[in-house]
Write an enzyme that holds these catalytic residues in place. Structure first.
Site, PDB file in Angstrom:
ATOM      1  N   PRO A   2     -33.781 -19.326  11.736  1.00 62.70           N
ATOM      2  CA  PRO A   2     -34.275 -17.972  11.546  1.00 62.70           C
ATOM      3  C   PRO A   2     -34.532 -17.650  10.089  1.00 62.70           C
ATOM      4  O   PRO A   2     -33.764 -18.027   9.207  1.00 62.70           O
ATOM      5  CB  PRO A   2     -33.129 -17.118  12.088  1.00 62.70           C
ATOM      6  CG  PRO A   2     -31.920 -17.984  12.037  1.00 62.70           C
ATOM      7  CD  PRO A   2     -32.317 -19.352  11.671  1.00 62.70           C
ATOM      8  N   GLU A   3     -35.604 -16.948   9.871  1.00 61.12           N
ATOM      9  CA  GLU A   3     -35.922 -16.424   8.546  1.00 61.12           C
ATOM     10  C   GLU A   3     -35.816 -14.906   8.639  1.00 61.12           C
ATOM     11  O   GLU A   3     -35.348 -14.388   9.651  1.00 61.12           O
ATOM     12  CB  GLU A   3     -37.326 -16.896   8.137  1.00 61.12           C
ATOM     13  CG  GLU A   3     -37.444 -18.415   8.230  1.00 61.12           C
ATOM     14  CD  GLU A   3     -38.812 -18.972   7.889  1.00 61.12           C
ATOM     15  OE1 GLU A   3     -39.524 -18.341   7.082  1.00 61.12           O
ATOM     16  OE2 GLU A   3     -39.179 -20.015   8.421  1.00 61.12           O
ATOM     17  N   ARG A 117     -26.609 -27.505  15.668  1.00 56.18           N
ATOM     18  CA  ARG A 117     -26.484 -28.425  14.528  1.00 56.18           C
ATOM     19  C   ARG A 117     -25.283 -28.151  13.629  1.00 56.18           C
ATOM     20  O   ARG A 117     -25.069 -28.890  12.661  1.00 56.18           O
ATOM     21  CB  ARG A 117     -27.789 -28.419  13.726  1.00 56.18           C
ATOM     22  CG  ARG A 117     -28.931 -29.026  14.512  1.00 56.18           C
ATOM     23  CD  ARG A 117     -30.219 -29.034  13.749  1.00 56.18           C
ATOM     24  NE  ARG A 117     -30.199 -29.975  12.637  1.00 56.18           N
ATOM     25  CZ  ARG A 117     -31.227 -30.148  11.816  1.00 56.18           C
ATOM     26  NH1 ARG A 117     -32.328 -29.451  11.977  1.00 56.18           N
ATOM     27  NH2 ARG A 117     -31.149 -31.014  10.845  1.00 56.18           N
TER      28      ARG A 117
END
Length: 275
Positions: A2-3, A117
Site C-alpha cells: 500500500p501507498e 511476507r
DNA sequence: CACGAGACCTGTTCGC
DNA sequence: TGCGAACAGGTCTCGT
C-alpha cells in the site's frame, strides 16, 4: 503493497466501519496475539503485550504510509510494507492464513494484521514523533506548495525516481504513484532533481497530487490478492504495462530497473534529455 | 553525498 | 508436469 491512497482508504474504512463492521475508534484492547514477534518494532514484544492491554483506540489516522492509532495512553503505529493488510473481523470467524498480529477487543471483534511476507511493523510509542518526525511533507497538504517542492528538489542532486521514493524527502509515494506521476508530468525517472526547469517542477508537483487524488478517488489500487476494493489498477498509465501502448502517444511502454525497482515509462513522452 | 547490492520473507508467474 | 529464476505495492544497512 500500500501507498498513500491505499493506506488512507484502509484508515477511513477502519475509522468509519461498515454495515457489517463497527468503527475502530472506541474499541478497547484486551489482548494482543503476536504470532510473528518480529512484527513488533518497539518496545520488545513482552513489554508491548503488557502495555497494549487495556488500551482504548481513540482514532485512526494516516501519516505517509503509516497508520496512526492514538490511544488513551500513547500511540500505536502500523506500517503494512509490501503485503500487509488490516481488517476488522467478528470474534471467532475463520482466521486468515497470514494473520500475524491480532488485537482482541472487549466487544466481540478483533483487528487482524495479515502479512504474507512478514515485512510489516508495529510501534507502540509515547511520542509518535520519534518515528513520524523523520518523514518528509505530506504531498496533499495545503502547506505543500509548488514553491516548497521546488526548494526541496534543489537541495539534492539525485535521480528523481529514488528521491521520490525516499520517505524522508516526501511521504507516501511508492513504486506505483512515482511512475504514474512521472509519466503524467512527462519527466524521465533518471533525471536529476536539480536539473528540472521551473515548468517541469510545477508539472511534477501537479502530477504527484493528481495521481494521488485519482488513486484516492478509485479507492486505491488492488493488485494480486492483497488489498481488495480499489480499482485504480484499471487506470494505470504505465505501471506494469510494459509493451502496451502509451495512452497518450501509442509508443510501447518500457520497463527499466532503477534502484532495484521495476520502473515503467513512455520513452516518447518522458525523454531522457539532458540528465 | 549518492548509489548499488544485499537482507528481510513468502507467494505467484514465467520460461525452459 | 516440474523446477528454478524472476518478480512483487517497502525500507534498512553496508560498502564504494
Amino acid at each position: 503493497m500500500p501507498e498513500l491512497p491505499e493506506v488512507e482508504c484502509i484508515a477511513r474504512g477502519l475509522r468509519e466501519g461498515t454495515q457489517a463492521l463497527p468503527p475502530l475508534p472506541g474499541q478497547r484492547i484486551v489482548r494482543a496475539s503476536l504470532r510473528w514477534q518480529r512484527h513488533i518494532a518497539q518496545p520488545p514484544p513482552n513489554t508491548f503485550r503488557r502495555r497494549i492491554r487495556g488500551r482504548t483506540i481513540l482514532d485512526v489516522r494516516r501519516r505517509g504510509k503509516f497508520l496512526v492509532f492514538p490511544l488513551d495512553e500513547g500511540t500505536m503505529l502500523i506500517h503494512l510494507r509490501m503485503s500487509g493488510d488490516l481488517e476488522m473481523a467478528p470474534r471467532g470467524s475463520p482466521p486468515g492464513l497470514y494473520d500475524r498480529t491480532v488485537f482482541f477487543f472487549e466487544a466481540p471483534w478483533e483487528l487482524r494484521f495479515s502479512d504474507a511476507r512478514k515485512f510489516g511493523k508495529v510501534h507502540l510509542l509515547s511520542d509518535p514523533q520519534d518515528v513520524l518526525g523523520a518523514l518528509g511533507p505530506e504531498p496533499l497538504d495545503d502547506g505543500f506548495t509548488a514553491k516548497k517542492f521546488a526548494a526541496r528538489l534543489a537541495q539534492y542532486r539525485r535521480m528523481l525516481k529514488p528521491l521520490l521514493l525516499d520517505q524522508h524527502f516526501i511521504a507516501g509515494l511508492g513504486n506505483i504513484y512515482v511512475d504514474e506521476s512521472l509519466h503524467r508530468a512527462g519527466i524521465h525517472p533518471l533525471r536529476r532533481s536539480d536539473s528540472l526547469q521551473v515548468d517541469e517542477v510545477h508539472a511534477l508537483w501537479r502530477s504527484i497530487r493528481a495521481s494521488l487524488r485519482t488513486g484516492l478517488r478509485h479507492n486505491g489500487a488492488s493488485i494480486d490478492w492483497v488489498y481488495r476494493g480499489g480499482s485504480f489498477q484499471n487506470r494505470f498509465r504505465v505501471y506494469q504495462r510494459a509493451g502496451k501502448p502509451c495512452s497518450r502517444c501509442i509508443t510501447p511502454i518500457e520497463r527499466i530497473v532503477v534502484a532495484q525497482r521495476g520502473t515503467y515509462l513512455c520513452p516518447r513522452c518522458q525523454p531522457e534529455k539532458a540528465r
